[in-house]
Design a protein around this motif. Structure first.
Motif, PDB file in Angstrom:
ATOM      1  N   ASP A  83       0.821  -1.213   0.000  1.00 14.66           N
ATOM      2  CA  ASP A  83       0.000   0.000   0.000  1.00 14.66           C
ATOM      3  C   ASP A  83       0.856   1.263   0.000  1.00 14.66           C
ATOM      4  O   ASP A  83       0.579   2.211  -0.757  1.00 14.66           O
ATOM      5  N   ASP A  84       1.886   1.280   0.841  1.00 14.07           N
ATOM      6  CA  ASP A  84       2.750   2.463   0.908  1.00 14.07           C
ATOM      7  C   ASP A  84       3.500   2.680  -0.403  1.00 14.07           C
ATOM      8  O   ASP A  84       3.570   3.805  -0.922  1.00 14.07           O
ATOM      9  N   LYS A  85       4.080   1.610  -0.941  1.00 14.16           N
ATOM     10  CA  LYS A  85       4.830   1.728  -2.198  1.00 14.16           C
ATOM     11  C   LYS A  85       3.928   2.174  -3.341  1.00 14.16           C
ATOM     12  O   LYS A  85       4.293   3.050  -4.129  1.00 14.16           O
ATOM     13  N   LYS A  86       2.759   1.572  -3.420  1.00 18.50           N
ATOM     14  CA  LYS A  86       1.835   1.897  -4.506  1.00 18.50           C
ATOM     15  C   LYS A  86       1.395   3.348  -4.418  1.00 18.50           C
ATOM     16  O   LYS A  86       1.327   4.057  -5.434  1.00 18.50           O
ATOM     17  N   LEU A  87       1.112   3.815  -3.221  1.00 20.32           N
ATOM     18  CA  LEU A  87       0.699   5.206  -3.036  1.00 20.32           C
ATOM     19  C   LEU A  87       1.805   6.176  -3.462  1.00 20.32           C
ATOM     20  O   LEU A  87       1.546   7.163  -4.170  1.00 20.32           O
ATOM     21  N   ILE A  88       3.044   5.886  -3.058  1.00 23.70           N
ATOM     22  CA  ILE A  88       4.167   6.757  -3.403  1.00 23.70           C
ATOM     23  C   ILE A  88       4.402   6.771  -4.905  1.00 23.70           C
ATOM     24  O   ILE A  88       4.575   7.838  -5.517  1.00 23.70           O
ATOM     25  N   VAL A  89       4.418   5.593  -5.523  1.00 25.33           N
ATOM     26  CA  VAL A  89       4.642   5.511  -6.969  1.00 25.33           C
ATOM     27  C   VAL A  89       3.560   6.267  -7.723  1.00 25.33           C
ATOM     28  O   VAL A  89       3.846   7.033  -8.656  1.00 25.33           O
ATOM     29  N   ASP A  90       2.303   6.075  -7.335  1.00 23.69           N
ATOM     30  CA  ASP A  90       1.203   6.767  -8.014  1.00 23.69           C
ATOM     31  C   ASP A  90       1.322   8.282  -7.869  1.00 23.69           C
ATOM     32  O   ASP A  90       1.040   9.029  -8.819  1.00 23.69           O
ATOM     33  N   GLU A  91       1.739   8.752  -6.694  1.00 26.46           N
ATOM     34  CA  GLU A  91       1.887  10.195  -6.474  1.00 26.46           C
ATOM     35  C   GLU A  91       3.011  10.779  -7.333  1.00 26.46           C
ATOM     36  O   GLU A  91       2.863  11.855  -7.922  1.00 26.46           O
ATOM     37  N   VAL A  92       4.141  10.038  -7.414  1.00 27.09           N
ATOM     38  CA  VAL A  92       5.263  10.524  -8.227  1.00 27.09           C
ATOM     39  C   VAL A  92       4.884  10.520  -9.705  1.00 27.09           C
ATOM     40  O   VAL A  92       5.188  11.479 -10.431  1.00 27.09           O
TER      41      VAL A  92
END
Length: 198
Positions: A83-92
């Motif tokens: 969840d954390d990785k996916k959120l960060i990648v999507d934001e970038v």
């Protein structure tokens, strides 16, 4: 993983049935020059092959147990951080798309000015990936950022052998490659999540 399970079951069945097959093949029939009573070789061969088969079976199940534990730990670690990785990648990706993808259509001089002004923001996005995600994707975007920073766009003296348009296009290629790599990484995260949850 499924192949290992199938092979393990077949090997287990073989070792389970081997003594029965051996008994009915060699121990119940009479062959010339085969003496089953008072023959020390029978005990030796039985102990010898028993030790070998026992070692193989115990080693195999130890290996499979360790393999399962490692795979299960990898799965749990991935699900804990997904969840954390996916959120960060999507934001970038969203920031790159919003602030860097569309300006590639600007005229050359405006492109160059944009790249100079926006470099700190791009550097910040790359640092987020490095610090929060790490791994291969962090190394890739760090490399692309390094390529992006190799030419000082403000210094016209360094551009005498390269056209302004080529400089601008090359640097936008680095950014678009970064965008593409992050998008593929996001898809890979989703595929792995589906595999574990499916």
């Amino acid at each position: 993983m499924k192949n290992w399970i199938i092979y393990s079951i077949l090997l287990f069945l073989f070792f389970m049935w081997f003594p029965i097959i051996f008994y009915f093949t060699f121990m119940t029939w009479e062959f010339p020059n085969l003496y089953m009573e008072d023959n020390p070789w029978i005990g030796f061969i039985g102990g010898y092959f028993g030790a070998i088969f026992g070692g193989i079976v115990s080693g195999l199940f130890t290996f499979l147990g360790i393999r399962y534990t490692i795979k299960n730990n990898e799965k749990e670690k991935f699900l804990d951080t997904y969840d954390d990785k996916k959120l960060i990648v999507d934001e970038v990706i969203k920031e790159l798309n919003k602030n860097f993808v569309n300006p590639q259509h600007l005229p050359t001089e405006e492109k160059i000015e944009f790249l100079i002004v926006s470099l700190p923001a791009l550097n910040g996005l790359v640092n987020i990936i490095k610090n929060e995600i790490g791994g291969n994707i962090a190394r890739k975007v760090s490399f692309l950022l390094g390529m992006h920073e190799t030419i000082t766009l403000k210094n016209k003296a360094n551009l005498k052998h390269t056209s302004r348009k080529e400089i601008a296009d090359t640097h936008f290629d680095y950014i678009l490659t970064m965008y593409k790599d992050l998008s593929e990484y996001g898809e890979k995260l989703d595929d792995e999540y589906s595999k574990y949850k499916g």
